[in-house]
Design a protein around this motif. Structure first.
Motif, PDB file in Angstrom:
ATOM      1  N   PHE A 150      -9.908  44.595 -11.234  1.00 59.10           N
ATOM      2  CA  PHE A 150     -10.784  43.738 -12.326  1.00 59.10           C
ATOM      3  C   PHE A 150     -10.479  44.539 -13.466  1.00 59.10           C
ATOM      4  O   PHE A 150     -10.219  43.985 -14.465  1.00 59.10           O
ATOM      5  CB  PHE A 150     -11.917  43.020 -11.931  1.00 59.10           C
ATOM      6  CG  PHE A 150     -12.288  41.956 -12.833  1.00 59.10           C
ATOM      7  CD1 PHE A 150     -11.545  40.689 -12.763  1.00 59.10           C
ATOM      8  CD2 PHE A 150     -13.177  42.166 -13.738  1.00 59.10           C
ATOM      9  CE1 PHE A 150     -12.414  39.680 -13.949  1.00 59.10           C
ATOM     10  CE2 PHE A 150     -13.860  41.190 -14.822  1.00 59.10           C
ATOM     11  CZ  PHE A 150     -13.512  40.307 -14.897  1.00 59.10           C
ATOM     12  N   LEU A 151     -11.406  45.689 -13.366  1.00 59.63           N
ATOM     13  CA  LEU A 151     -11.522  46.603 -14.163  1.00 59.63           C
ATOM     14  C   LEU A 151     -10.528  47.025 -14.792  1.00 59.63           C
ATOM     15  O   LEU A 151     -10.196  46.944 -16.044  1.00 59.63           O
ATOM     16  CB  LEU A 151     -12.327  47.705 -13.851  1.00 59.63           C
ATOM     17  CG  LEU A 151     -12.919  49.295 -14.430  1.00 59.63           C
ATOM     18  CD1 LEU A 151     -13.522  48.936 -16.172  1.00 59.63           C
ATOM     19  CD2 LEU A 151     -13.367  50.128 -14.217  1.00 59.63           C
ATOM     20  N   VAL A 177     -16.358  49.718 -20.142  1.00 61.04           N
ATOM     21  CA  VAL A 177     -16.215  49.688 -18.704  1.00 61.04           C
ATOM     22  C   VAL A 177     -17.585  49.074 -18.135  1.00 61.04           C
ATOM     23  O   VAL A 177     -17.304  47.830 -17.181  1.00 61.04           O
ATOM     24  CB  VAL A 177     -16.201  51.097 -18.272  1.00 61.04           C
ATOM     25  CG1 VAL A 177     -16.226  50.735 -16.648  1.00 61.04           C
ATOM     26  CG2 VAL A 177     -14.911  51.730 -18.700  1.00 61.04           C
ATOM     27  N   VAL A 178     -18.822  49.319 -18.936  1.00 64.59           N
ATOM     28  CA  VAL A 178     -19.956  48.780 -18.050  1.00 64.59           C
ATOM     29  C   VAL A 178     -20.481  46.774 -18.119  1.00 64.59           C
ATOM     30  O   VAL A 178     -20.343  46.275 -17.633  1.00 64.59           O
ATOM     31  CB  VAL A 178     -21.082  48.855 -18.692  1.00 64.59           C
ATOM     32  CG1 VAL A 178     -22.629  48.423 -18.043  1.00 64.59           C
ATOM     33  CG2 VAL A 178     -21.175  50.392 -17.984  1.00 64.59           C
ATOM     34  N   LEU A 179     -20.117  46.804 -19.151  1.00 64.10           N
ATOM     35  CA  LEU A 179     -19.118  45.283 -19.877  1.00 64.10           C
ATOM     36  C   LEU A 179     -18.432  44.591 -19.231  1.00 64.10           C
ATOM     37  O   LEU A 179     -18.636  43.492 -18.555  1.00 64.10           O
ATOM     38  CB  LEU A 179     -19.023  45.673 -21.290  1.00 64.10           C
ATOM     39  CG  LEU A 179     -18.362  43.348 -22.120  1.00 64.10           C
ATOM     40  CD1 LEU A 179     -20.205  43.266 -21.746  1.00 64.10           C
ATOM     41  CD2 LEU A 179     -18.423  43.617 -22.941  1.00 64.10           C
ATOM     42  N   VAL A 190     -19.760  43.973 -15.458  1.00 56.28           N
ATOM     43  CA  VAL A 190     -20.861  42.961 -15.437  1.00 56.28           C
ATOM     44  C   VAL A 190     -20.086  41.451 -15.810  1.00 56.28           C
ATOM     45  O   VAL A 190     -20.652  40.529 -15.112  1.00 56.28           O
ATOM     46  CB  VAL A 190     -21.360  42.700 -16.776  1.00 56.28           C
ATOM     47  CG1 VAL A 190     -22.713  41.968 -17.054  1.00 56.28           C
ATOM     48  CG2 VAL A 190     -22.473  44.200 -16.806  1.00 56.28           C
ATOM     49  N   VAL A 191     -18.801  41.431 -16.670  1.00 58.05           N
ATOM     50  CA  VAL A 191     -18.725  39.939 -16.152  1.00 58.05           C
ATOM     51  C   VAL A 191     -17.833  40.033 -14.850  1.00 58.05           C
ATOM     52  O   VAL A 191     -17.221  38.756 -14.279  1.00 58.05           O
ATOM     53  CB  VAL A 191     -17.218  40.274 -17.516  1.00 58.05           C
ATOM     54  CG1 VAL A 191     -15.799  38.875 -17.247  1.00 58.05           C
ATOM     55  CG2 VAL A 191     -17.841  40.468 -19.105  1.00 58.05           C
ATOM     56  N   ILE A 246     -20.792  38.488 -12.932  1.00 54.42           N
ATOM     57  CA  ILE A 246     -21.214  37.041 -12.835  1.00 54.42           C
ATOM     58  C   ILE A 246     -19.729  36.169 -12.609  1.00 54.42           C
ATOM     59  O   ILE A 246     -19.986  35.003 -11.780  1.00 54.42           O
ATOM     60  CB  ILE A 246     -20.962  36.701 -14.659  1.00 54.42           C
ATOM     61  CG1 ILE A 246     -22.395  37.897 -15.292  1.00 54.42           C
ATOM     62  CG2 ILE A 246     -20.979  35.203 -15.024  1.00 54.42           C
ATOM     63  CD1 ILE A 246     -22.809  37.602 -16.429  1.00 54.42           C
ATOM     64  N   ALA A 247     -18.263  36.291 -13.078  1.00 53.74           N
ATOM     65  CA  ALA A 247     -17.335  35.263 -12.188  1.00 53.74           C
ATOM     66  C   ALA A 247     -17.315  35.467 -10.982  1.00 53.74           C
ATOM     67  O   ALA A 247     -17.017  34.506 -10.346  1.00 53.74           O
ATOM     68  CB  ALA A 247     -15.874  36.183 -12.986  1.00 53.74           C
ATOM     69  N   ARG A 248     -17.596  36.069 -10.660  1.00 57.77           N
ATOM     70  CA  ARG A 248     -17.814  36.486  -8.696  1.00 57.77           C
ATOM     71  C   ARG A 248     -18.635  35.220  -8.343  1.00 57.77           C
ATOM     72  O   ARG A 248     -18.412  34.652  -7.739  1.00 57.77           O
ATOM     73  CB  ARG A 248     -17.571  37.928  -8.546  1.00 57.77           C
ATOM     74  CG  ARG A 248     -17.936  37.532  -7.012  1.00 57.77           C
ATOM     75  CD  ARG A 248     -18.180  39.223  -6.277  1.00 57.77           C
ATOM     76  NE  ARG A 248     -18.481  39.141  -4.853  1.00 57.77           N
ATOM     77  CZ  ARG A 248     -18.521  40.574  -4.831  1.00 57.77           C
ATOM     78  NH1 ARG A 248     -18.786  41.658  -4.950  1.00 57.77           N
ATOM     79  NH2 ARG A 248     -19.336  39.986  -3.145  1.00 57.77           N
ATOM     80  N   ALA A 249     -19.572  35.477  -9.543  1.00 57.01           N
ATOM     81  CA  ALA A 249     -21.125  34.871  -9.317  1.00 57.01           C
ATOM     82  C   ALA A 249     -20.889  33.537  -8.754  1.00 57.01           C
ATOM     83  O   ALA A 249     -21.279  32.411  -8.203  1.00 57.01           O
ATOM     84  CB  ALA A 249     -22.206  35.056  -9.809  1.00 57.01           C
ATOM     85  N   LEU A 250     -20.568  33.110 -10.391  1.00 54.98           N
ATOM     86  CA  LEU A 250     -20.218  31.477 -11.026  1.00 54.98           C
ATOM     87  C   LEU A 250     -18.865  30.731  -9.649  1.00 54.98           C
ATOM     88  O   LEU A 250     -18.912  30.702  -9.241  1.00 54.98           O
ATOM     89  CB  LEU A 250     -19.664  31.540 -11.830  1.00 54.98           C
ATOM     90  CG  LEU A 250     -20.432  31.587 -12.935  1.00 54.98           C
ATOM     91  CD1 LEU A 250     -19.307  32.063 -14.647  1.00 54.98           C
ATOM     92  CD2 LEU A 250     -21.587  30.921 -12.941  1.00 54.98           C
ATOM     93  N   ARG A 251     -18.006  31.255  -9.056  1.00 51.97           N
ATOM     94  CA  ARG A 251     -17.026  31.503  -8.556  1.00 51.97           C
ATOM     95  C   ARG A 251     -17.901  30.667  -6.683  1.00 51.97           C
ATOM     96  O   ARG A 251     -16.561  29.948  -6.472  1.00 51.97           O
ATOM     97  CB  ARG A 251     -16.046  32.323  -8.009  1.00 51.97           C
ATOM     98  CG  ARG A 251     -14.402  32.097  -9.217  1.00 51.97           C
ATOM     99  CD  ARG A 251     -13.661  32.941  -8.698  1.00 51.97           C
ATOM    100  NE  ARG A 251     -13.439  34.272  -8.311  1.00 51.97           N
ATOM    101  CZ  ARG A 251     -13.084  35.656  -8.857  1.00 51.97           C
ATOM    102  NH1 ARG A 251     -13.288  35.165 -10.560  1.00 51.97           N
ATOM    103  NH2 ARG A 251     -13.336  36.588  -8.579  1.00 51.97           N
TER     104      ARG A 251
END
Length: 476
Positions: free
Chosen positions: A102-103, A450-452, A455-456, A459-464
């Motif tokens: 992802f990164l 990279v940090v941003l 973080v995305v 968040i995306a993993r948590a939302l899924r």
């Protein structure tokens, strides 16, 4: 975000209902690699390295070139075994986990989209200088429309366009090298050169080791762009052999072109001559009596920028397609046309390229500087994770090949020791940048990006609300 719990098997086959075309030939990949690495940075930026290190910038180029050759050999090893339009993003996911894929995927996409804006702005500025009646926005719009269309028509048409663009650039470099040799051996007389008079200007390394280090920071990113070969390999007719054949030849040719061109420059132009070093190619041609050298080089630079824009639209669209296929971008990115072109990904990349052009015009210089600084050292993150991925994947790739009764078609040299040496060298480059006041903002901006992105990802993993299980590394 464990680096051990979420690894994928790099030997699993891809299972996709939508496949990309296989219209690229080895000659396309070879010229793409040459053309992508030979850009405006060589034609305009080489003088900065000379000004920092003097003739010893040749050492800086040799060190930077050696690092890039080793990194690309490692990437080519993985690409020849597992061709994928996601390239290093897919290999990082397989080696380190979903977070790494992802990164690298989004970091690379953002970086190249910003570069698209710089390239279009550069072309528009030069063309507007030729014909002031033509507004810059019209030039930018024409460039975006034409090269967006080329990328939508089909991968073979893209490959042919890039082949001829790259051929023109390579011929320009070869012509420059031939002229330089004729000057050095005395066939073409020139005045004002420093050939044989280096001692009068402080010798070979007038700034010593600090100068060579400063030159290294200036030139290390000049070789960026060659990674498109491994992205394009997935659409070659015979991916495994095509990427192996292309990378075997282009790495040494690029190093020869860069070092050869710069050797001619430092042989003829004093390293203290700031005016001539602003455009060293033009200066050498003018010394040889070519009065139209400045305009000729402007044409070459425009062609270089157009070629890079064409290649970068391709690279960003394929990376976005790969991210979509792995569930890390909207599913729309995986839509392909009847010609097997990921049309949605192309249009998205072109659109954000236009946004980047607008940012070049609209943003305050300070904010634009932060964005461009983030781009500046992002390539180091890509290279570092390529090396780490190769260190982890090599044993698994060899084991998979052995199970099939085969061997790897292309191997990186001196595994694992040379891989570790390369990793240490890249970390040393980061250390040099941190010690340099001018380079520190690049590292800081890239670290923030990279940090941003991470973080995305979280968040995306948590939302899924599903486990972050990676897909097979062979998927695109």
């Amino acid at each position: 975000m464990s680096t051990t719990d979420h690894q994928s098997d790099p030997t699993e086959p891809a299972v996709r209902p939508e496949q990309l075309a296989h219209g690229l030939r080895t000659r396309h990949l070879t010229m793409m690699g040459l053309g992508s690495a030979i850009g405006a940075g060589l034609f305009l930026g080489s003088g900065l390295g000379i000004a920092a290190a003097g003739p010893a910038v040749l050492v800086s180029y040799a060190i930077a070139g050696a690092i890039v050759v080793l990194v690309m050999r490692m990437l080519a090893e993985m690409a020849s075994a597992l061709p994928s339009s996601g390239s290093f993003s897919v290999y990082a996911e397989a080696a380190l986990g979903r977070w790494a894929g992802f990164l690298l995927g989004w970091l690379y996409w953002f970086t190249i989209v910003m570069v698209l804006g710089v390239e279009v702005t550069g072309v528009a500025g030069i063309v507007h200088g030729w014909w002031p009646a033509v507004p810059q926005w019209a030039v930018a719009a024409a460039v975006v429309a034409v090269f967006g269309a080329i990328n939508l028509v089909g991968v073979r048409q893209f490959g042919e366009a890039e082949f001829w663009f790259a051929t023109i650039k390579v011929l320009a470099i070869v012509g420059f090298l031939v002229l330089g040799v004729l000057i050095v051996v005395g066939v073409v007389p020139v005045s004002g050169s420093v050939l044989g008079e280096w001692a009068s200007y402080g010798g070979f390394a007038p700034a010593g080791l600090p100068g060579i280090a400063a030159g290294l920071l200036t030139v290390v990113f000049a070789f960026g762009g060659i990674e498109i070969v491994t992205i394009a390999a997935a659409e070659a007719r015979d991916p495994q052999s095509a990427v192996a054949s292309a990378t075997r030849t282009i790495l040494w040719r690029i190093l020869f072109f860069y070092v050869g061109s710069v050797a001619i420059m430092v042989a003829l132009i004093p390293w203290t001559d700031a005016a001539r070093l602003e455009s060293p190619f033009v200066s050498v041609l003018q010394m040889a009596g070519f009065d139209g050298a400045a305009r000729l080089m402007e044409v070459v630079v425009v062609l270089a920028l157009l070629s890079a824009f064409n290649a970068n639209v391709y690279a960003t669209s394929r990376m976005l397609f790969s991210l979509g296929g792995r569930g890390d971008a909207p599913a729309l990115a995986t839509r392909v046309s009847r010609r097997d072109v990921p049309w949605a990904a192309v249009l998205v990349s072109v659109f954000f390229g236009v946004v980047a052009v607008l940012l070049n015009y609209l943003l305050p210089e300070s904010l634009l500087g932060v964005l461009l600084n983030a781009v500046g050292s992002a390539l180091l993150v890509v290279w570092l994770l390529i090396v780490v991925s190769q260190l982890r994947l090599r044993p698994r790739l060899e084991a998979a090949a052995a199970e099939r009764g085969e061997t790897l078609r292309l191997r990186a040299w001196g595994y694992p020791w040379l891989s570790w040496v390369t990793l240490v060298a890249l970390v040393a480059v980061v250390g040099l940048m941190l010690s340099d006041a001018a380079a520190r903002p690049q590292i800081a901006a890239t670290a923030g990006l990279v940090v941003l992105i991470l973080v995305v990802y979280v968040i995306a993993r948590a939302l899924r609300r599903v486990p972050a299980e990676p897909v097979a590394s062979g998927r695109r």
